[in-house]
Design a protein around this motif. Structure first.
Motif, PDB file in Angstrom:
ATOM      1  N   PRO A 265       0.816  -1.232   0.000  1.00 11.00           N
ATOM      2  CA  PRO A 265       0.000   0.000   0.000  1.00 11.00           C
ATOM      3  C   PRO A 265       0.843   1.274   0.000  1.00 11.00           C
ATOM      4  CG  PRO A 265      -0.910  -1.599   1.531  1.00 11.00           C
ATOM      5  CD  PRO A 265       0.387  -2.173   1.052  1.00 11.00           C
ATOM      6  N   LEU A 266       1.978   1.257   0.699  1.00 19.04           N
ATOM      7  CA  LEU A 266       2.838   2.438   0.714  1.00 19.04           C
ATOM      8  C   LEU A 266       3.403   2.709  -0.674  1.00 19.04           C
ATOM      9  CD1 LEU A 266       4.352   4.703   2.163  1.00 19.04           C
ATOM     10  CD2 LEU A 266       6.118   3.016   2.804  1.00 19.04           C
ATOM     11  N   ALA A 267       3.803   1.652  -1.392  1.00 17.85           N
ATOM     12  CA  ALA A 267       4.329   1.828  -2.749  1.00 17.85           C
ATOM     13  C   ALA A 267       3.251   2.418  -3.653  1.00 17.85           C
ATOM     14  CB  ALA A 267       4.820   0.494  -3.304  1.00 17.85           C
ATOM     15  N   ALA A 268       2.021   1.926  -3.523  1.00 17.59           N
ATOM     16  CA  ALA A 268       0.924   2.437  -4.351  1.00 17.59           C
ATOM     17  C   ALA A 268       0.682   3.911  -4.066  1.00 17.59           C
ATOM     18  CB  ALA A 268      -0.340   1.618  -4.089  1.00 17.59           C
ATOM     19  N   ARG A 269       0.746   4.301  -2.804  1.00 17.56           N
ATOM     20  CA  ARG A 269       0.504   5.701  -2.448  1.00 17.56           C
ATOM     21  C   ARG A 269       1.617   6.607  -2.966  1.00 17.56           C
ATOM     22  NH1 ARG A 269       0.093   5.056   2.722  1.00 17.56           N
ATOM     23  NH2 ARG A 269       1.835   6.314   3.517  1.00 17.56           N
ATOM     24  N   LEU A 270       2.853   6.140  -2.833  1.00 19.10           N
ATOM     25  CA  LEU A 270       3.974   6.945  -3.308  1.00 19.10           C
ATOM     26  C   LEU A 270       3.965   7.082  -4.830  1.00 19.10           C
ATOM     27  CD1 LEU A 270       6.829   5.515  -1.036  1.00 19.10           C
ATOM     28  CD2 LEU A 270       5.684   7.742  -0.802  1.00 19.10           C
ATOM     29  N   ALA A 271       3.425   6.074  -5.520  1.00 19.17           N
ATOM     30  CA  ALA A 271       3.430   6.077  -6.985  1.00 19.17           C
ATOM     31  C   ALA A 271       2.362   6.992  -7.575  1.00 19.17           C
ATOM     32  CB  ALA A 271       3.226   4.652  -7.509  1.00 19.17           C
ATOM     33  N   GLU A 272       1.426   7.467  -6.751  1.00 16.89           N
ATOM     34  CA  GLU A 272       0.327   8.297  -7.268  1.00 16.89           C
ATOM     35  C   GLU A 272       0.832   9.553  -7.967  1.00 16.89           C
ATOM     36  OE1 GLU A 272      -2.204   9.007  -3.957  1.00 16.89           O
ATOM     37  OE2 GLU A 272      -3.053   6.976  -3.926  1.00 16.89           O
ATOM     38  N   ASP A 273       1.930  10.114  -7.475  1.00 18.97           N
ATOM     39  CA  ASP A 273       2.467  11.316  -8.110  1.00 18.97           C
ATOM     40  C   ASP A 273       3.931  11.130  -8.500  1.00 18.97           C
ATOM     41  OD1 ASP A 273       3.516  11.217  -5.594  1.00 18.97           O
ATOM     42  OD2 ASP A 273       2.878  13.213  -4.968  1.00 18.97           O
ATOM     43  N   ASN A 274       4.300   9.895  -8.816  1.00 18.98           N
ATOM     44  CA  ASN A 274       5.682   9.610  -9.187  1.00 18.98           C
ATOM     45  C   ASN A 274       5.671   8.658 -10.386  1.00 18.98           C
ATOM     46  OD1 ASN A 274       8.356   8.580  -9.374  1.00 18.98           O
ATOM     47  ND2 ASN A 274       8.728   9.029  -7.206  1.00 18.98           N
ATOM     48  N   ALA A 275       5.818   9.211 -11.569  1.00 19.48           N
ATOM     49  CA  ALA A 275       5.737   8.414 -12.800  1.00 19.48           C
ATOM     50  C   ALA A 275       6.859   7.388 -12.876  1.00 19.48           C
ATOM     51  CB  ALA A 275       5.790   9.337 -14.014  1.00 19.48           C
ATOM     52  N   GLU A 276       8.029   7.744 -12.361  1.00  9.41           N
ATOM     53  CA  GLU A 276       9.156   6.812 -12.418  1.00  9.41           C
ATOM     54  C   GLU A 276       8.889   5.577 -11.558  1.00  9.41           C
ATOM     55  OE1 GLU A 276      14.047   6.899 -11.883  1.00  9.41           O
ATOM     56  OE2 GLU A 276      12.852   8.709 -11.505  1.00  9.41           O
ATOM     57  N   LEU A 277       8.331   5.802 -10.359  1.00 10.37           N
ATOM     58  CA  LEU A 277       7.992   4.684  -9.492  1.00 10.37           C
ATOM     59  C   LEU A 277       6.852   3.859 -10.101  1.00 10.37           C
ATOM     60  CD1 LEU A 277       8.186   3.021  -6.941  1.00 10.37           C
ATOM     61  CD2 LEU A 277       6.816   4.751  -5.740  1.00 10.37           C
ATOM     62  N   THR A 278       5.903   4.521 -10.714  1.00 13.62           N
ATOM     63  CA  THR A 278       4.807   3.810 -11.387  1.00 13.62           C
ATOM     64  C   THR A 278       5.346   2.873 -12.456  1.00 13.62           C
ATOM     65  OG1 THR A 278       3.270   5.649 -10.998  1.00 13.62           O
ATOM     66  CG2 THR A 278       2.700   4.088 -12.756  1.00 13.62           C
ATOM     67  N   ALA A 279       6.330   3.341 -13.222  1.00 13.81           N
ATOM     68  CA  ALA A 279       6.925   2.511 -14.268  1.00 13.81           C
ATOM     69  C   ALA A 279       7.682   1.333 -13.660  1.00 13.81           C
ATOM     70  CB  ALA A 279       7.866   3.350 -15.126  1.00 13.81           C
ATOM     71  N   PHE A 280       8.366   1.572 -12.524  1.00 15.12           N
ATOM     72  CA  PHE A 280       9.101   0.487 -11.885  1.00 15.12           C
ATOM     73  C   PHE A 280       8.147  -0.572 -11.355  1.00 15.12           C
ATOM     74  CE2 PHE A 280      10.998  -1.481  -8.096  1.00 15.12           C
ATOM     75  CZ  PHE A 280      12.136  -2.047  -8.672  1.00 15.12           C
ATOM     76  N   ILE A 281       7.044  -0.154 -10.761  1.00 21.20           N
ATOM     77  CA  ILE A 281       6.049  -1.110 -10.262  1.00 21.20           C
ATOM     78  C   ILE A 281       5.490  -1.940 -11.411  1.00 21.20           C
ATOM     79  CG2 ILE A 281       3.750  -1.297  -9.231  1.00 21.20           C
ATOM     80  CD1 ILE A 281       4.499   1.089  -7.435  1.00 21.20           C
ATOM     81  N   ALA A 282       5.238  -1.292 -12.545  1.00 19.76           N
ATOM     82  CA  ALA A 282       4.734  -2.006 -13.722  1.00 19.76           C
ATOM     83  C   ALA A 282       5.756  -3.045 -14.189  1.00 19.76           C
ATOM     84  CB  ALA A 282       4.421  -1.023 -14.839  1.00 19.76           C
ATOM     85  N   GLU A 283       7.043  -2.693 -14.120  1.00 21.61           N
ATOM     86  CA  GLU A 283       8.097  -3.644 -14.495  1.00 21.61           C
ATOM     87  C   GLU A 283       8.107  -4.839 -13.548  1.00 21.61           C
ATOM     88  OE1 GLU A 283      12.988  -3.870 -14.671  1.00 21.61           O
ATOM     89  OE2 GLU A 283      12.000  -1.912 -14.612  1.00 21.61           O
ATOM     90  N   CYS A 284       7.918  -4.580 -12.253  1.00 21.22           N
ATOM     91  CA  CYS A 284       7.881  -5.665 -11.275  1.00 21.22           C
ATOM     92  C   CYS A 284       6.721  -6.606 -11.560  1.00 21.22           C
ATOM     93  CB  CYS A 284       7.747  -5.114  -9.857  1.00 21.22           C
ATOM     94  SG  CYS A 284       9.207  -4.234  -9.263  1.00 21.22           S
ATOM     95  N   ARG A 285       5.611  -6.056 -11.997  1.00 20.77           N
ATOM     96  CA  ARG A 285       4.427  -6.872 -12.246  1.00 20.77           C
ATOM     97  C   ARG A 285       4.557  -7.718 -13.506  1.00 20.77           C
ATOM     98  NH1 ARG A 285      -0.079  -2.283 -10.522  1.00 20.77           N
ATOM     99  NH2 ARG A 285       0.329  -2.436  -8.282  1.00 20.77           N
ATOM    100  N   ARG A 286       5.563  -7.455 -14.292  1.00 17.81           N
ATOM    101  CA  ARG A 286       5.795  -8.298 -15.467  1.00 17.81           C
ATOM    102  C   ARG A 286       6.640  -9.524 -15.131  1.00 17.81           C
ATOM    103  NH1 ARG A 286       5.842  -3.158 -18.101  1.00 17.81           N
ATOM    104  NH2 ARG A 286       8.096  -2.926 -17.859  1.00 17.81           N
ATOM    105  N   MET A 287       7.087  -9.606 -13.876  1.00 20.49           N
ATOM    106  CA  MET A 287       7.835 -10.778 -13.423  1.00 20.49           C
ATOM    107  C   MET A 287       6.882 -11.870 -12.987  1.00 20.49           C
ATOM    108  SD  MET A 287      10.825  -9.193 -11.025  1.00 20.49           S
ATOM    109  CE  MET A 287      11.146 -10.820 -10.359  1.00 20.49           C
ATOM    110  N   GLY A 288       7.363 -13.116 -13.026  1.00 18.17           N
ATOM    111  CA  GLY A 288       6.592 -14.203 -12.440  1.00 18.17           C
ATOM    112  C   GLY A 288       6.632 -14.111 -10.928  1.00 18.17           C
ATOM    113  N   THR A 289       5.767 -14.883 -10.279  1.00 16.85           N
ATOM    114  CA  THR A 289       5.693 -14.848  -8.820  1.00 16.85           C
ATOM    115  C   THR A 289       6.316 -16.071  -8.170  1.00 16.85           C
ATOM    116  OG1 THR A 289       3.524 -15.905  -8.831  1.00 16.85           O
ATOM    117  CG2 THR A 289       3.566 -13.503  -8.911  1.00 16.85           C
ATOM    118  N   SER A 290       6.845 -16.980  -8.982  1.00 21.68           N
ATOM    119  CA  SER A 290       7.414 -18.194  -8.403  1.00 21.68           C
ATOM    120  C   SER A 290       8.742 -17.886  -7.723  1.00 21.68           C
ATOM    121  CB  SER A 290       7.629 -19.255  -9.479  1.00 21.68           C
ATOM    122  OG  SER A 290       8.650 -18.860 -10.365  1.00 21.68           O
ATOM    123  N   GLN A 291       9.120 -18.762  -6.787  1.00 22.21           N
ATOM    124  CA  GLN A 291      10.391 -18.611  -6.098  1.00 22.21           C
ATOM    125  C   GLN A 291      11.544 -18.654  -7.094  1.00 22.21           C
ATOM    126  OE1 GLN A 291      10.273 -18.084  -2.799  1.00 22.21           O
ATOM    127  NE2 GLN A 291      12.470 -17.707  -2.666  1.00 22.21           N
TER     128      GLN A 291
END
Length: 853
Positions: A265-291
C-alpha cells in the motif's frame, strides 16, 4: 519345440480374467483389505513406457496381495480436464469432450493390452458430470464450513490467452503456450483455505513412515513454518511505520535497508504522483511470482527517498526501497535487508552501494579479520558488532532480540508459513464449473444442490481469446437462486488439482448417489500403496492431504492422511539421436552400418548418438509400447521395466535389454512346457526320504519363495527378478533323472507361481501346461517350508599362509576337530603346505579355516 507366442496367448487370458471378474473388489469382505493405486493419467491419447513401468509396479502388488488372501482394490480413472483439450480443440477444430473421450478409449485399450489387474467397473473420468457434480457439492460444503472464500489477489496473467497462469506455467517470464510476456494483475479469485491446516499438515508428515524422506522434506520446506519477529520500523519524520517480518532477528544490527513489495500500500501511495515509481512497479508486475523467477531475476529496487529508524539505534536510518524480490503475500510484504548474511540482500546492496556489515562471525575466525565480499555468510557463529548481542550464538541472539522487542512493546514473536492459500480459479472452459451465482442484490449465492451438476455448455466456441464461458451467448446468464432477479454465473472453473485431490476416495464407491460413501471409504482408506512420479511431491500430494483433512472437517471421511505408503518410481530414459541436419531421430529409425557408424533407415543420413535422457516426444527418444507389445508381448515389456534397475531409480531403455527379457521369456517357456510330458500328476505328494540332489533343489526353491516374497513386500522388484533368474538357472541346471519327480514338479510350479505377478499371461499358459484347470490369477501364493530355509551344511574357505587355497563343505556348526580334519585332507591344501610344519589351525565357525605354517 514351438516358441512361445504372446499374440495367441495374452488376449486369451485377458478375456478369461475379464469374464471371471477376478479383479473385481468387494466393498464388504472377511478378507483383509489392500488398496493399490497409481496416480491416474491424463488422457493424452497414447500411453508411454513410463505408464507401463508405473502401472506394472502396481499390478505386481495387486496380484501378489490377491494371492496372499487380501481383498484388493486396484482401480483406474482419468484426470481428464485441463488446457491440452482446449488447445486440441483450437488446433484440430474439435470439441474438448470428443478429443478427451476418444483418447480415453484409445488409452484404455492400450492399458488392457498390458494385462493389468484392474477393476474396470470402478472407472471414472473427472470430466464426467457425475464426477464433477459431486465435486461441486463438496465445494459448497467447504464454503459452508468457511474453507472457501473469494478475494482479490495478484496473479500471473497471460495477456494473449487472457487467463491466469500458475507459477509453473511461466517460462522465462512468458506464458508457456502463447510466449507473451506475463503480467501481474489483481483479480477476484476463489481460494481454498489450506493455511487453516498448515500446522497439522506439517505435523502429519512425521507419521508418514512409509513415505520417501525426500518427499516429506520437500513438503516440509514448501509449508515453510518459520518462527521470527514481527515489528514496525518508524518512518523518519512521519507518524506511520512499516511493519516487517524477519526470521533472522539476530542480524538486526547488520541491517542496511528496508524493502517493500511493489504491491505494498505504501508503494501504491507513493506512486500516485511519481511516474518513475509507477513505471518500476509495472516492471515488477511483469515478473513471475514463483520462487524460481525471483531467484533468477536481477535484484532491482527503487529508492523512495524515505528512511526508517533502527529500533536499537536512533542515530541509524535505513533507506526504504521498493524491491522486485519482495512479495506482498509473504509475511507483511516488507523486509529489512542484512547483506552480509543473505545472498539476495548482498546482491542488492552491491548494486546500490549500501552498507555491508557482518554481524555473525565463524567461531574460529577473529572478528577483526572477518569480512564479506561476494558470498554472504549464512553459517553458524557468534554475534559481533551487535551491542548487547556480542558473543552470543545465533539462536541465543534470536531469542534475546525477540524477548527485548516484546518487553519494550515494539515487536512480538510470530510464526509464519511459506504456504499460501490455494487459488483455484481458472479462466478456461474445460474444467469443473464453480457452482456460484453473482447477484447485484444478494452478492455471491451458491447454486442450489438440487440443480447440481451444473454442467458445461456443449455449444462452445474458441474463436476469441480468453475464457469461452465468458463469451458464450447465454450460459452465464441466469437468475439469482435467492431473489430470482437476473444474475450471472461464475465463469471461472476449478483448478484441475481439485479433481485429483479426492478421486482416490470416489473410487471406493464410484456409483454412490453421494459424493462419498462413508462405509466404503472407512473400509478402503487409507490407500495402502500409492505410486507415482516424484514431480507430484508438492502440489498434488499436498493438496490431496489438505483435501482429506477438509473432508474430515466437514464429516465426509474419518481420517486425515489418505496415503499410508508412497512410492516414487524413476523415469524411463533412452538415448537421443540427431541426424546430420540436426533433427531429432526416433530410435526405431536408427540403424548401424557395417563400419559401426549410425544412419537413418529412411533416408540413409548419418546419425550421431547424444545423451541418455527422459523419453520425450520433443526429442523423439520414445519407444512406442504398442510396437514393443506387438513384437515381444506385454509380459516381456513388463519383465524388462521391472528387471533393469531398482524401481525408484531411472530406467534406461535399450534394445539389448528388451531382447534379453525376450530370451528369458522363451527360456521359461521351454523349461516348463518342455517338461509336461514327463511329470507326475498335479498334487502328487513328496514322499520321504528324498535324495541329496532333490533336497538341495527344494532348499533353493523354498529360499526363492521367502526371498521373492520379502522383495515384493519391500518393493525391491528388480531384486525379486534377479532371484527368479537364479531359480530358473537352478532348475534348468539340475540333473532331472536324479531329482524326485514330485520335487521337480514342485520346483516348476513354484517358479511359475512366483513369476506370475510379473509375467501373468505366460504364467497362466504354463500353469495350464502343467495340468491345472483353474486360473493361476486366483491361486494362493506359495508358502516357504521353514525347514527348507535352514542349511544343514556350510561352505568354508581354507587359507594357507593367508591365501585362499580351497573350499570345503562341512556340517553346519561341526566341531572344530572335524573341520580341521576335512581341511587338512584337501589335496589343494596339502600341495600348498608343501611339507612345511603346520604351526596352528584357526577355525572360524561356519566361515573360514586359516592354516599357519
Amino acid at each position: 519345440m514351438s516358441r512361445y507366442n504372446p499374440r495367441a496367448t495374452e488376449m486369451k487370458w485377458q478375456r478369461q480374467w475379464d469374464e471371471a471378474g477376478i479383479f473385481r473388489a468387494e466393498n464388504t469382505s472377511t478378507k483383509p483389505k489392500y488398496y493399490v493405486l497409481e496416480m491416474f493419467p491424463y488422457p493424452s491419447g497414447r500411453i508411454h513406457m513410463g505408464h507401463v513401468r508405473n502401472y506394472t509396479i502396481g499390478d505386481v502388488l495387486t496380484r501378489f496381495y490377491m494371492a496372499r488372501g487380501f481383498n484388493v482394490l486396484h482401480p483406474m480413472g482419468w484426470d481428464a480436464f485441463g488446457m491440452p483439450a482446449e488447445n486440441a480443440a483450437m488446433e484440430k477444430g474439435t470439441h474438448p469432450a470428443d478429443w478427451t473421450y476418444d483418447n480415453i478409449a484409445a488409452m484404455r485399450t492400450q492399458l488392457k493390452q498390458v494385462g493389468l489387474a484392474i477393476d474396470w467397473s470402478r472407472e471414472i473420468a473427472t470430466c464426467d458430470p457425475d464426477y464433477y457434480g459431486h465435486e461441486q457439492a463438496l465445494f459448497l460444503d467447504f464454503l459452508e464450513a468457511g474453507l472457501v472464500y473469494r478475494r482479490e489477489s495478484w496473479v500471473n496473467w497471460d495477456p494473449v490467452d487472457n487467463t491466469v497462469l500458475a507459477n509453473e506455467q511461466v517460462i522465462d517470464g512468458c506464458g508457456w503456450r502463447s510466449g507473451a510476456p506475463v503480467e501481474r494483475r489483481k483479480l477476484s479469485q476463489w481460494f481454498l483455505k489450506i493455511t487453516e491446516f498448515a500446522d497439522d499438515l506439517l505435523d502429519g508428515l512425521k507419521l508418514l513412515e512409509r513415505w520417501p524422506e525426500k518427499v516429506r522434506l520437500m513438503q516440509e520446506n514448501w509449508i515453510g513454518r518459520s518462527e521470527g519477529l514481527r515489528f514496525t520500523f518508524q518512518i523518519t519524520g512521519h507518524d506511520e511505520g512499516i511493519e516487517v517480518y524477519t526470521t533472522r532477528p539476530d542480524t538486526i544490527f547488520g541491517a542496511s535497508f528496508c524493502a517493500i513489495a511493489a504491491d505494498h500500500p505504501l508503494a501504491a501511495r507513493l506512486a500516485e504522483d511519481n511516474a518513475e515509481l509507477t513505471a518500476f512497479i509495472a516492471e515488477c508486475r511483469r515478473m513471475g511470482t514463483s520462487q524460481e523467477a525471483l531467484e533468477k531475476a536481477e535484484k532491482k529496487g527503487f529508492n523512495t527517498g524515505l528512511t526508517v529508524r533502527h529500533p536499537f539505534d536512533d542515530t541509524l536510518e535505513l533507506p526504504v526501497y521498493v524491491a522486485n524480490f519482495v512479495l506482498m503475500d509473504y509475511g507483511t510484504g516488507a523486509v529489512f535487508g542484512c547483506p552480509a548474511h543473505d545472498q539476495r540482500d548482498l546482491d542488492f546492496a552491491r548494486k546500490y552501494d549500501l552498507r555491508v556489515q557482518p554481524v555473525v562471525v565463524p567461531q574460529d575466525v577473529p572478528v577483526a579479520d572477518f569480512s564479506v565480499e561476494e558470498d554472504a555468510y549464512v553459517g553458524p557463529g557468534r554475534l559481533a558488532h551487535s551491542d548487547f548481542l556480542d558473543g552470543l550464538s545465533v539462536e541465543e541472539a534470536k531469542t534475546r532480540v525477540i524477548d527485548r522487542a516484546e518487553a519494550e512493546g515494539w515487536g512480538k514473536r510470530s510464526i509464519t508459513f511459506r504456504l499460501r492459500d490455494w487459488g483455484v480459479s481458472r479462466q478456461r472452459y474445460w474444467g469443473t464449473p464453480i457452482p456460484i451465482v453473482h447477484c447485484e442484490s444478494c452478492g455471491t449465492v451458491p447454486v442450489p444442490r438440487e440443480q447440481l451438476p451444473l454442467t458445461l455448455p456443449e455449444d462452445i466456441s474458441f474463436d476469441k481469446p480468453g475464457n469461452p464461458l465468458d463469451h458464450h451467448p447465454d450460459w452465464k446468464h441466469t437468475s439469482c437462486p435467492s431473489c430470482k432477479k437476473p444474475a450471472l454465473r461464475e465463469t471461472d472453473t476449478l483448478d484441475t488439482f481439485v479433481d485429483s485431490s479426492w478421486y482416490f476416495i470416489r473410487f471406493t464407491a464410484p456409483d454412490s448417489s453421494q459424493p462419498i460413501d462413508m462405509d466404503a471409504s472407512n473400509y478402503w482408506l487409507p490407500v495402502d500403496q500409492y505410486t507415482g512420479g516424484v514431480e507430484h511431491a508438492i502440489l498434488h500430494l499436498l493438496y490431496a492431504r489438505f483435501f482429506t483433512r477438509a473432508l474430515q472437517h466437514c464429516g465426509h471421511v474419518s481420517l486425515k492422511e489418505p496415503f499410508d505408503g508412497l512410492f516414487t518410481q524413476g523415469m524411463v530414459n533412452h538415448m537421443t539421436y540427431r541426424d546430420e541436419d540436426g533433427k531429432w531421430v526416433f530410435p526405431s529409425l536408427v540403424r548401424e552400418r557395417d563400419n559401426g557408424a549410425l544412419m537413418r533407415s529412411d533416408t540413409g543420413a548419418a546419425v550421431e548418438a547424444g545423451r541418455v535422457e527422459k523419453m520425450s516426444k520433443s526429442k523423439r527418444n520414445v519407444v512406442d509400447p504398442d510396437d514393443i507389445i506387438d513384437q515381444y508381448g506385454a509380459d516381456t515389456a513388463r519383465w524388462f521395466v521391472l528387471s533393469d534397475s531398482p524401481p525408484e531409480r531411472d530406467l534406461v531403455w535399450t534394445e539389448t535389454g528388451i531382447e534379453g527379457a525376450w530370451r528369458f521369456t522363451q527360456r521359461l517357456w521351454r523349461l516348463v512346457s518342455g517338461a509336461q510330458g514327463s511329470l507326475v500328476a498335479p498334487g502328487t505328494a513328496i514322499a520321504d526320504p528324498v535324495s541329496e540332489d532333490s533336497l538341495a533343489l527344494r532348499r533353493v526353491v523354498h529360499k526363492a519363495i521367502a526371498g521373492v516374497t520379502a522383495d515384493i513386500e519391500g518393493l525391491h522388484l528388480n531384486r525379486a527378478v534377479a532371484r527368479l533368474y537364479e531359480l530358473a538357472n537352478a532348475i534348468g541346471g539340475c540333473d532331472v533323472p536324479e531329482i524326485n519327480p514330485a520335487v521337480y514338479r514342485e520346483a516348476l510350479e513354484i517358479l511359475v507361481r512366483l513369476v506370475s505377478p510379473m509375467m501373468p499371461h505366460l504364467a497362466e499358459e504354463l500353469w495350464q501346461s502343467l495340468g491345472h484347470k483353474t486360473l493361476l490369477a486366483g491361486a494362493d501364493w506359495p508358502q516357504a517350508d521353514a525347514a527348507m530355509l535352514v542349511d544343514d551344511t556350510v561352505t568354508m574357505g581354507v587359507q594357507v599362509g593367508g591365501k585362499l587355497r580351497d573350499t570345503i563343505v562341512v556340517a553346519k556348526d561341526a566341531p572344530r576337530e572335524d573341520v580341521e580334519t576335512v581341511a587338512l585332507a584337501s589335496d589343494k591344501v596339502m600341495r600348498a603346505i608343501d611339507g612345511k610344519t603346520v604351526r596352528k589351525v584357526v577355525v572360524v565357525p561356519n566361515r573360514i579355516v586359516n592354516i599357519v605354517v
